[in-house]
Enzyme design. Structure first.
Site, short mmCIF file in Angstrom:
data_model
loop_
_atom_site.label_atom_id
_atom_site.label_comp_id
_atom_site.label_asym_id
_atom_site.label_seq_id
_atom_site.Cartn_x
_atom_site.Cartn_y
_atom_site.Cartn_z
CG HIS A 159 19.76 24.28 13.68
ND1 HIS A 159 20.40 25.37 14.21
CD2 HIS A 159 20.52 23.89 12.62
CE1 HIS A 159 21.50 25.63 13.50
NE2 HIS A 159 21.59 24.76 12.53
CD GLU A 214 18.05 24.64 18.90
OE1 GLU A 214 18.26 23.87 17.94
OE2 GLU A 214 18.93 25.39 19.34
CB CYS A 240 22.23 29.26 16.18
SG CYS A 240 20.81 28.87 15.11
#
Lengths: 144, 144
Positions: B53, B55, B83
């Site tokens: 992801h 991040e 998430c």
């Protein structure tokens, strides 16, 4: 020795490898069709990377082996209950079966993100629990 | 344009780079002392890795830049609410400030792991929200 214990022993080998590198001793393996297809141990200090948990590395390695990102038919064995981050990753991977040894009351996903896993993921806990927990106790005791 | 909007624009550039690679368009940057020290966009399909992801990559890149794993004095800008996995990573990093654009009712950490972040992490949401959300809508519409 059960099949679960056999694979947890390999995860424990990984945890001991972490311990030998002065890392928090957590190890993980991913198994598919009776074969280990990914393994890893905690490397957060060595890599100076909070994301370098045992499970994250085992998941990434298994996906690399399979050539696909989903681990639907796989089992992940990890010596300690996954944290929120790792449970989130396990959720995304749609893992078939999660087997862990020791519980983690302080950081474990069961308390902080109980719905993080895919609803179809089977969860088994307590496999070689005493041995997995002892390794953690030994590590933190020597740190004091 | 506020400082938050300025850095969110850079995160949006990252999200557009994901879109151009047919990846779910989420982008992230980590900022310290007014400088971008890490950036990333979603690469789960390209890398066949659920952990890739935006991040996670921005956090890892920032820690690499800093030479240390904690992001206490840093801000993370991300186009969509993190998430559970990413919130767990943000928690471990002890991030100073989290700024996100669009909310994610289905997968966002606020619903599934509300206590995942470090208690001292400041959270700001809704920065360039419409633009961040529109990119996601456009992506999923073209997929139908």
């Amino acid at each position: 020795m059960t099949t679960d214990e056999r694979f947890m022993r390999i995860a424990l080998e990984e945890a001991r490898a972490a311990m030998a590198q002065d890392e928090i001793p957590v190890g993980a393996v991913v198994v598919a069709g009776g074969q280990v297809i990914g393994r890893g141990h905690n490397l957060t200090e060595t890599l100076r990377d909070v994301t370098a948990h045992a499970e994250m590395q085992a998941i990434t390695a298994a996906a690399e082996t399979l050539g696909g990102k989903y681990l639907t038919g796989c089992a992940l064995y990890v010596t300690v209950e996954p944290c929120v981050m790792c449970a989130g990753a396990i959720g995304w991977s749609q893992l078939g079966r999660l087997v862990y040894g020791a519980s983690d009351e302080k950081r474990g996903f069961r308390k902080f993100a109980p719905a993080a896993l895919h609803p179809k993921t089977e969860v088994v806990s307590g496999v070689l629990e005493a041995e997995c927990a002892q390794l953690m106790k030994d590590f933190f005791q020597q740190k004091r």
